[in-house]
Design a protein around this motif. Sequence first.
Motif, PDB file in Angstrom:
ATOM      1  N   ALA A  16       1.441  41.673  32.550  1.00 39.80           N
ATOM      2  CA  ALA A  16       0.439  41.613  31.477  1.00 39.80           C
ATOM      3  C   ALA A  16       1.072  41.429  30.107  1.00 39.80           C
ATOM      4  O   ALA A  16       0.435  40.908  29.186  1.00 39.80           O
ATOM      5  N   GLY A  17       2.316  41.888  29.960  1.00 36.78           N
ATOM      6  CA  GLY A  17       2.991  41.753  28.674  1.00 36.78           C
ATOM      7  C   GLY A  17       3.222  43.062  27.954  1.00 36.78           C
ATOM      8  O   GLY A  17       3.386  43.085  26.723  1.00 36.78           O
ATOM      9  N   LYS A  18       3.294  44.168  28.709  1.00 38.74           N
ATOM     10  CA  LYS A  18       3.490  45.483  28.086  1.00 38.74           C
ATOM     11  C   LYS A  18       4.811  45.562  27.334  1.00 38.74           C
ATOM     12  O   LYS A  18       4.859  45.986  26.179  1.00 38.74           O
ATOM     13  N   THR A  19       5.893  45.165  28.005  1.00 38.33           N
ATOM     14  CA  THR A  19       7.214  45.283  27.387  1.00 38.33           C
ATOM     15  C   THR A  19       7.349  44.338  26.197  1.00 38.33           C
ATOM     16  O   THR A  19       7.955  44.685  25.176  1.00 38.33           O
ATOM     17  N   THR A  20       6.768  43.149  26.293  1.00 35.93           N
ATOM     18  CA  THR A  20       6.797  42.212  25.165  1.00 35.93           C
ATOM     19  C   THR A  20       6.092  42.804  23.956  1.00 35.93           C
ATOM     20  O   THR A  20       6.602  42.765  22.825  1.00 35.93           O
ATOM     21  N   LEU A  21       4.920  43.366  24.178  1.00 40.67           N
ATOM     22  CA  LEU A  21       4.169  43.992  23.094  1.00 40.67           C
ATOM     23  C   LEU A  21       4.943  45.154  22.493  1.00 40.67           C
ATOM     24  O   LEU A  21       5.064  45.273  21.263  1.00 40.67           O
ATOM     25  N   LEU A  22       5.482  46.018  23.350  1.00 42.73           N
ATOM     26  CA  LEU A  22       6.235  47.179  22.877  1.00 42.73           C
ATOM     27  C   LEU A  22       7.486  46.747  22.118  1.00 42.73           C
ATOM     28  O   LEU A  22       7.824  47.318  21.065  1.00 42.73           O
ATOM     29  N   ASN A  23       8.170  45.745  22.627  1.00 40.40           N
ATOM     30  CA  ASN A  23       9.372  45.231  21.987  1.00 40.40           C
ATOM     31  C   ASN A  23       9.068  44.714  20.574  1.00 40.40           C
ATOM     32  O   ASN A  23       9.794  45.006  19.611  1.00 40.40           O
ATOM     33  N   GLU A  24       7.999  43.966  20.435  1.00 40.72           N
ATOM     34  CA  GLU A  24       7.644  43.420  19.130  1.00 40.72           C
ATOM     35  C   GLU A  24       7.219  44.521  18.171  1.00 40.72           C
ATOM     36  O   GLU A  24       7.509  44.456  16.971  1.00 40.72           O
ATOM     37  N   TRP A  25       6.527  45.531  18.689  1.00 33.64           N
ATOM     38  CA  TRP A  25       6.118  46.653  17.831  1.00 33.64           C
ATOM     39  C   TRP A  25       7.343  47.416  17.331  1.00 33.64           C
ATOM     40  O   TRP A  25       7.422  47.782  16.163  1.00 33.64           O
ATOM     41  N   LEU A  26       8.295  47.650  18.218  1.00 32.82           N
ATOM     42  CA  LEU A  26       9.490  48.401  17.843  1.00 32.82           C
ATOM     43  C   LEU A  26      10.310  47.667  16.779  1.00 32.82           C
ATOM     44  O   LEU A  26      10.974  48.295  15.955  1.00 32.82           O
ATOM     45  N   SER A  27      10.277  46.348  16.802  1.00 30.60           N
ATOM     46  CA  SER A  27      11.064  45.566  15.851  1.00 30.60           C
ATOM     47  C   SER A  27      10.269  45.158  14.609  1.00 30.60           C
ATOM     48  O   SER A  27      10.793  44.479  13.734  1.00 30.60           O
TER      49      SER A  27
END
Length: 313
Positions: A16-27
Motif C-alpha cells: 500500500a505504501g506504508k514505508t514510503t509514506l513513513l519515510n517521507e514524513w521522517l525526512s
Amino acid sequence: MTERFKLRILTGFLGAGKTTLLNEWLSSGQAEEVAVLINEFGAVDVDGPILDATLGEGNRIMSLPNGCICCEVQEDLVEALTALADSSLVRKGVLETTGLADPGAILSGVAHDPRLKSRIDIAATICVAGANTITKQLADYIEVRSQLALADRIVLSKTDLLSSDEVNAVQKEISALNPLAEIRQYAAGSIAEGIFDPVTTRQTVPESAHHHSHGISTFSVTLPRPLNHDLFRDALSFWIMRHSEKLLRMKGIVRFDGNSTPQLLNAVHDVFTSRSVTSAETDNESGGTLVFIGRELPEQELRVDLERCMVAS
C-alpha cells in the motif's frame, strides 16, 4: 505525573505504501523526537535500515521481526512500548505493522495489558490504502476490511495512477465501509501536513449511514431522547460479552439523562472509552447518534436495546 506516551498505529495491506509514506514524513521535518517501531513478518528487517537513514536528530528506530505484531510478537511489543514509556527522550511514536496485521488486536492489547494501559495513549490509527488496488483487495482479503474499518484516518496512496473520477469512486467505496474515518489523498513525493497528527474529535457523526460492503455492515442509530446511564452501561457490557469480535467500531456523541455535557463514545471490539465534548453540536433534547461498523452485527437487537436505554418521553 509522567506524560503518557502517544502512539500512532500505521497499518495497511501489503504494497500500500506504508514505508514510503513513513519515510517521507521522517525526512520532511514534521517528525521530531519520535520513536519508530517496525514490524516485519519475516526474520529479516528490510524496512528498518531504509527508515534509519532518514531519522532526524532525537529520533530512534526499533525493529520487531519474526512475525505479525498482532499475534506472534505481542510480548516483544509490550517490552518495546514499556521501554519507550520509561524513556525521557521521546514521548511519541509510530508503530508500522505488517501488511497482514489486525489493528484491533493491537488496540485491545494496549488497552488491557496492565503494563501499558495507564502509560500508552493511541493517538491515531492510520491506514494506508493503494487507490489502484484497494477495490480488489477488499474483495479478496478480510485483513484489508478490518484495517479500513478500524482506522481513524485513511490515507489513499497512489492516487496519481488513477483518473480523478476513479479516485472519487474509490474514496466513496471506502467512505461507505467506514463513514467515521477522515480520508486523505497522497501521492509519493507530496507528503501532506498533519498526516501523523493525533486525531481530533469530530463533532458530528453521520446520521444516515447504512451500508453493506464486503461482509461488513455500517449503520447509524439516531436517539430522539437522552440515555439512562445505568441501562446503557448494562447494554454495552452485554454487547461486549456477546459481540466483541463482530463489533469492529462503535462511535458517536450522545447525551445521558441528568448530564448536560455530551459524551464522545468510542468502542473497538472489547475496548471502550468515553469523554466529555463540550463543543459538540447536538440537540439538547435528543440523545445523539451512534454509528456501528461490524461483521454480522445484530442490528435490530442493538436498536431495541438502545430504545430500552432511552429515558421515557
